[in-house]
Design an enzyme around this catalytic site. Structure first.
Site, PDB file in Angstrom:
ATOM      1  N   GLU A 397      12.463  34.181  80.893  1.00  0.00           N
ATOM      2  CA  GLU A 397      11.365  33.368  81.431  1.00  0.00           C
ATOM      3  C   GLU A 397      10.034  33.786  80.797  1.00  0.00           C
ATOM      4  O   GLU A 397       9.254  32.955  80.325  1.00  0.00           O
ATOM      5  CB  GLU A 397      11.291  33.495  82.952  1.00  0.00           C
ATOM      6  CG  GLU A 397      12.410  32.772  83.685  1.00  0.00           C
ATOM      7  CD  GLU A 397      13.747  33.473  83.585  1.00  0.00           C
ATOM      8  OE1 GLU A 397      13.776  34.669  83.219  1.00  0.00           O
ATOM      9  OE2 GLU A 397      14.788  32.840  83.868  1.00  0.00           O
ATOM     10  N   HIS A 464      17.807  30.882  95.231  1.00  0.00           N
ATOM     11  CA  HIS A 464      17.867  29.549  94.604  1.00  0.00           C
ATOM     12  C   HIS A 464      17.262  28.500  95.528  1.00  0.00           C
ATOM     13  O   HIS A 464      17.609  27.328  95.457  1.00  0.00           O
ATOM     14  CB  HIS A 464      19.312  29.157  94.278  1.00  0.00           C
ATOM     15  CG  HIS A 464      19.893  29.897  93.117  1.00  0.00           C
ATOM     16  ND1 HIS A 464      20.335  31.189  93.209  1.00  0.00           N
ATOM     17  CD2 HIS A 464      20.085  29.532  91.823  1.00  0.00           C
ATOM     18  CE1 HIS A 464      20.779  31.587  92.035  1.00  0.00           C
ATOM     19  NE2 HIS A 464      20.646  30.603  91.168  1.00  0.00           N
TER      20      HIS A 464
END
Ligand SMILES: Cc1ncc(C[n+]2csc(CCOP(=O)(O)OP(=O)(O)O)c2C)c(N)n1
Length: 660
Positions: A397, A464
């Site tokens: 990321e 998530h």
């Protein structure tokens, strides 16, 4: 002893010599000014000049260089004009950042120099992005990225080297191994013998060189540059020594005296002088003359910079510099024809349209190419737009976001897909420090969009399901967009890509395939930062965004059966906030409930609540009520998650508000 592999002319040798002397002489003057309290901080590069100077001399002017805090030699060798450079170092108005930034924390794209931020290693993935832009544009140039030995332990170092290797980018990474990271010696920083050995692990070439031998640096860089242009990224470890403290006030008591004595003998300038004498290129008299010339070359500009004007705080100008001006209106592309789309289709079409209209758009993310992304937003993109513009990244990321910043500096328009918004935490530093602050500090527009699927209610557990949009509302320089409707998904994503600022675009996973609507085939640009009244009402206002809009509308419909009239305001953009629409609605209904999906404490509604009490106090007939999830991680099991989200208490709180 300095040896050259190729014959070197006297003229070139003297150019190298002067290039080495210049930063040393400027530094000597800086150290004097520091003693006189005329400058506040100085990170000395004395003893390490051969690395910065050697790299820059062997670079081509179209190559990018990303220097660090001891690399004055990069700026002087690239011939950055003295006056603005000194003003920059003194924090003066005529410096490159106009006093907004310190020392070398600036870039000059005119000179292909992209400066550092304090966070060590953060610029290394940026070098990847710059190199990628050069590669895509077939411009035959490389990026030289500097770091210290200490910075090599940081994640960005690893992510940048890995990305460069995998994408075969024209990047040369240069580690200046000067023996210490602040006070900590290298044996407490890493356990490998040479840092250059790490290159093998990334599948790239590594060179371990004597960083105090300018000729060795230059010849290695020439070799590395050729390899990099062929797609073989290179790691160079230049062994050198820091002859002064970490910065001038930190002292050197932690370094054994013997080391200073040893390294003084290896001083890069003394060694090069010896070489020049041996070659018959320099005698004492010439040497003295050159020294005087060098000192004179910058004296006037330095003295002028010292007495130049200080920046004055002009509130409008400073605040105005945080964001690049967004287009206020673009020609409408609406074709009138309506088609049914799901939320996810609308996101895909907004994105696709931006890609069709502008070749400089590029998307980076995990599994987004052949696989089409885990939610299939980019399905078909690889075929339509090609592998240069649709790029799978490794699982990095921070590296991907840093690379995207480099692409922005090179004039491209990157979109970065976070696979799930939960993983944005791994790119936090790049977003809040590098990307968000860049435009204000020194840079041109950072036209980047970060797409992040967020939200719970999908039984996906604590990692998530999060809604981290509120984290970013505190960061000036960012825009935060959260669409709730199909139309907004399409138009606001398209508008985010056209907006020349970094935009975080949160897409609710649960809405992807659960809502559909008839919307125009083409997206329409609209300036970001406008809320919408989704349903007019008179008894109370519900201010919300994202999934909350649907909860609010459903509840409003239910309560309408009892004759309760609720107004629903969809914020659409959390940063900047549309306070006017909120104020107008509160003035109308006199009661307000703030609804958000994430945990209550310090969420987006905390800020909005404060604003309402500050601006609408006299209009209120009841206290502002906030509703959000419980202050706990998001549980996996559906029954537990339902309780966490607290949807069931929402209606109760509205009744409380109305009865107050
Ligand atoms: C992420 C981060 N952590 C800590 C610091 C504080 N800091 C500034 S310079 C420095 C030492 C850096 O050592 P090295 O990378 O070897 O470079 P050198 O200063 O030796 O040139 C530290 C710890 C920082 N700037 N950034």
């Amino acid at each position: 002893m300095i040896k050259t592999t190729k014959k070197i002319s006297k003229e070139r040798a003297l150019e190298i010599y002067k290039s080495l002397l210049l930063p040393r002489q400027i530094e000597e003057r800086m150290l004097n000014l520091l003693r006189q309290n005329k400058i506040s901080k100085w990170f000395s590069g004395i003893g390490q000049e051969a690395v910065a100077v050697g790299v820059t001399l062997s670079s081509h002017k179209e190559d990018y260089i990303l220097p660090m805090h001891r690399n004055l030699g990069v700026f002087t060798t690239r011939k950055v004009p003295f006056y603005p450079l000194f003003c920059q170092l003194f924090g003066k108005a005529d410096g490159f950042s106009g006093g907004r930034e310190r020392s070398f924390h600036f870039g000059s794209l005119e000179h292909n120099i992209v400066g550092m931020i304090s966070h060590l290693a953060a610029m290394m993935p940026v070098a990847d992005g710059l190199a990628l832009a050069k590669k895509i544009k077939k411009e035959n140039a490389v990026a030289f990225s500097f770091c210290g030995d200490g910075a090599t332990s940081e994640g960005d170092f690893h992510e940048a080297l890995n990305l460069a290797a995998v994408w075969r980018l024209p990047v040369v990474f240069i580690i200046e191994n000067n023996g210490y990271g602040l006070s900590t010696p290298t044996n407490e920083q890493f356990a490998c013998e040479n840092l250059s050995d790490r290159a093998k692990g990334y599948g790239i070439k590594g060179f371990h060189i004597d960083g105090n031998n300018v000729i060795e640096v230059m010849e290695t860089v020439e070799k590395a540059r050729k390899l990099a242009l062929k797609g073989e990224s290179v790691l160079i470890e230049a062994k050198t020594f820091r002859m002064r403290g970490h910065e001038e006030s930190s002292g050197t008591h932690y370094i054994p005296d013997l080391l200073f004595k040893d390294w003084a003998k290896k001083d890069p300038i003394l060694r090069f002088e010896k070489f020049l004498e041996e070659e018959g290129f320099l005698n004492k008299k010439e040497q003295e003359k050159i020294l005087e010339e060098i000192k004179a070359s910058f004296k006037e500009d330095l003295d002028k910079a010292l007495i130049s004007k200080e920046p004055s705080f002009d509130r409008k100008k400073e605040l105005g510099a945080v964001y690049a001006p967004a287009p206020t209106k673009l020609p409408s592309t609406e074709n009138g024809q309506k088609v049914e789309k799901r939320f996810i289709d609308a996101i895909q079409s907004g994105l696709k349209q931006a890609f069709e209209e502008d070749d400089s758009t590029i998307i980076l993310g995990q599994d987004i190419a052949e696989y089409g992304g885990v939610f299939k937003v980019t399905e078909g993109f690889l075929n339509q737009f090609g592998a240069d513009r649709v790029r799978n990244t490794p699982i990095i990321e921070s590296g991907a976001l840093g690379a995207a910043l480099g692409l922005c500096y090179a004039g491209m328009v990157p979109v970065v897909e976070m696979q799930f918004s939960d993983f944005i935490s791994c790119g936090f530093n790049q977003i809040v420090n590098n990307i968000a602050k860049s435009h204000y500090r020194w840079s041109p527009a950072v036209n980047m969009t970060i797409r992040a699927p967020h939200g719970g209610g999908v039984g996906a557990g604590p990692f998530h399901s999060q809604s981290p949009e509120g984290w970013f509302m505190q960061i000036p320089g960012l825009k935060v967009v959260v669409p709730a409707t199909v139309e907004d998904a399409q138009n606001l994503l398209y508008s985010s890509i056209l907006d020349p600022n970094p935009v975080l675009f949160f897409e609710h996973k649960k809405l992807y395939r659960s809502i559909r609507d008839d919307v125009a085939e083409k997206a329409v640009y609209e300036p970001l930062g406008k809320a919408k009244v989704k349903k007019a009402g008179s008894d109370a206002t519900i201010v919300t965004y994202g999934m909350g809009v649907w909860w609010a509308l459903e509840t409003a419909e239910e309560l309408a059966k009892e004759g309760i009239s609720l107004e629903v305001v969809d914020l659409r953009t959390l940063l900047p906030l549309d306070l006017e629409t909120i104020k107008t609605s509160v003035a109308k209904t006199h009661r307000v409930l703030l609804l958000q999906e994430p945990s209550l404490t310090m969420g987006p509604m905390a800020e909005i609540s404060a604003l309402i009490s500050e601006h609408c106090f006299e209009k209120l007939d009841a206290p502002v009520i906030r509703c959000g999830a419980l202050d706990m991680p998001i549980p996996f099991n559906k029954a537990l998650e339902d309780e966490f989200l607290k949807r069931n208490v929402f209606e109760e709180r509205i009744r409380e508000l109305l009865e107050y």
